[in-house]
Design an enzyme around this catalytic site. Structure first.
Site, short mmCIF file in Angstrom:
data_model
loop_
_atom_site.label_atom_id
_atom_site.label_comp_id
_atom_site.label_asym_id
_atom_site.label_seq_id
_atom_site.Cartn_x
_atom_site.Cartn_y
_atom_site.Cartn_z
N ASP A 213 42.56 -3.62 27.77
CA ASP A 213 43.60 -2.62 28.11
C ASP A 213 44.39 -2.98 29.35
O ASP A 213 44.97 -2.11 30.00
CB ASP A 213 42.96 -1.23 28.27
CG ASP A 213 42.26 -0.79 27.00
OD1 ASP A 213 41.25 -0.08 27.09
OD2 ASP A 213 42.71 -1.20 25.90
N1 LIG Z 1 40.49 -8.37 23.99
C1 LIG Z 1 40.92 -7.12 23.78
N2 LIG Z 1 40.46 -6.42 22.72
C2 LIG Z 1 40.90 -5.16 22.50
C3 LIG Z 1 41.80 -4.55 23.40
C4 LIG Z 1 42.27 -5.32 24.51
O1 LIG Z 1 43.10 -4.85 25.32
N3 LIG Z 1 41.81 -6.59 24.66
N4 LIG Z 1 42.15 -3.20 23.21
C5 LIG Z 1 41.18 -2.45 22.40
C6 LIG Z 1 41.49 -1.04 22.00
N5 LIG Z 1 40.66 -0.09 22.72
C7 LIG Z 1 41.36 0.92 23.28
O2 LIG Z 1 42.57 1.05 23.01
C8 LIG Z 1 39.25 -0.15 22.78
C9 LIG Z 1 38.54 -0.44 21.62
C10 LIG Z 1 37.15 -0.51 21.68
C11 LIG Z 1 36.46 -0.26 22.83
C12 LIG Z 1 34.97 -0.36 22.81
O3 LIG Z 1 34.31 -0.05 23.78
N6 LIG Z 1 34.45 -0.80 21.65
C13 LIG Z 1 32.98 -1.04 21.46
C14 LIG Z 1 32.53 -0.64 20.06
C15 LIG Z 1 33.03 0.77 19.71
C16 LIG Z 1 32.67 1.11 18.25
O4 LIG Z 1 32.02 0.28 17.57
O5 LIG Z 1 33.03 2.23 17.83
C17 LIG Z 1 32.76 -2.57 21.55
O6 LIG Z 1 33.65 -3.35 21.09
O7 LIG Z 1 31.66 -2.91 22.01
C18 LIG Z 1 37.17 0.04 23.99
C19 LIG Z 1 38.56 0.12 23.96
C20 LIG Z 1 40.96 -3.20 21.10
N7 LIG Z 1 40.45 -4.47 21.41
#
Ligand SMILES: Nc1nc2c(c(=O)[nH]1)N[C@@H](CN(C=O)c1ccc(C(=O)N[C@@H](CCC(=O)O)C(=O)O)cc1)CN2
Length: 282
Positions: free
Chosen positions: A225
């Site tokens: 983000d």
């Molecule tokens: N490298 C990046 N990947 C993603 C970004 C980014 O800016 N750089 N934005 C996110 C979107 N997002 C908020 O908008 C977001 C998505 C997911 C998570 C998170 O904590 N996900 C967990 C799993 C959650 C689940 O399984 O329901 C995780 O990946 O461990 C935080 C923010 C999209 N990707």
């Protein structure tokens, strides 16, 4: 007569606009829209020029090569109006995806949806709007993240997708995948960044007692983000709103902010300026 979009950025110096305008004029080019920005803070110059051209574009490319060498342009040249091929990634919440499919179907967004990728099965999503667009269910776990991303990369390369849209795709992309997608992957974050990064921003906002909520469309980078912001908007909320009220009110903000960012991107109206963007709207 053909229509083209030229974008460029370079270190600022006198003569850039004259060189580009003169090059186009020498080939009978007619400029139909022009924007420029001189970033005095960084010394960088940005330009977007839409033009009609009678001569073969190869003649322009040949002459323009001299300008590229002289000014050190970082540039793009694309036929105006060519639909962009876009891959949409989504998890459970499909309001942004459905909005993009609708805007594409009615011709508001000049793009071709090359496919939909989700880490959830299609039964979880209301895909009534997807009318035959290939759907790829790629489940992801902490253990298979690299393999899952390789499957997404294969779809990108097989379909020729030029833009990847994270339409509430709730998985953090690896640094390597984020680098591979640099400048061509747009995410919708459901907060007015830099506030409330990460997961569950509406719940974070409710806990904080905010009086406004927002959404941010940004290019993704390896820093969650933190990518260059393209478009944002906000709405007022009150003490009486529950987290679910914020989620409900936020959906419309997310939809319009993401659609605006994509509309600008596919018309080459967004130029990267370090960790920020320069946007030349209509
Ligand atoms: N490298 C990046 N990947 C993603 C970004 C980014 O800016 N750089 N934005 C996110 C979107 N997002 C908020 O908008 C977001 C998505 C997911 C998570 C998170 O904590 N996900 C967990 C799993 C959650 C689940 O399984 O329901 C995780 O990946 O461990 C935080 C923010 C999209 N990707």
């Amino acid at each position: 007569m053909s229509d083209w979009i030229l974008t460029l950025s370079c270190d600022n110096r006198p003569g850039i606009v004259a060189a580009v305008a003169g090059r186009l004029a020498a080939l009978g080019g007619n400029i139909t829209e022009a924007h420029q920005f001189d970033d005095a803070m960084t010394g960088r110059f940005f330009m977007r020029v839409a033009f009609e051209l009678e001569a073969p574009v190869e003649a322009l490319e040949e002459g323009f090569a001299e300008d590229v060498a002289l000014f050190g342009f970082d540039w793009t040249l694309r036929p105006a109006g060519a639909p962009r091929r876009v891959l949409i990634l989504v998890s459970k919440f499909d309001h942004c995806m459905g909005d993009l499919l609708y805007r594409t179907r009615i011709g508001e967004l000049n793009m071709e949806v090359a496919g939909i990728v989700s880490n959830h099965p299609s039964e979880v999503l209301n895909l009534t709007l997807h009318n035959g667009i290939p759907y790829h269910h790629f489940p992801v776990t902490r253990e298979n993240r690299r393999e899952q991303e390789a499957r997404i990369k294969a779809v990108i390369e097989e379909t020729g997708a030029e833009l990847v849209v994270l339409a509430r795709y709730m998985q953090i992309l690896s640094d390597e995948f984020a680098e591979y997608l640099s400048g061509r992957c747009i995410n919708i974050h459901h907060s007015f960044l830099p506030g409330f990064k990460g997961a569950k921003p509406y719940h974070q906002a409710h806990e904080r007692g905010v009086k406004m909520i927002g959404a941010t469309a940004h290019y993704i980078t390896g820093d969650l983000d933190e990518g260059p912001i393209i478009s944002q908007d906000v709405e007022h909320v009150s003490h009486a709103d529950t987290p679910d009220d914020l989620v409900r009110k936020g959906r419309d903000i997310e939809r319009r902010v993401l659609a605006q960012a994509i509309a600008w991107h596919i018309e080459d109206r967004v130029l990267l300026n370090g960790s920020k963007t320069v946007v030349f709207p209509k």
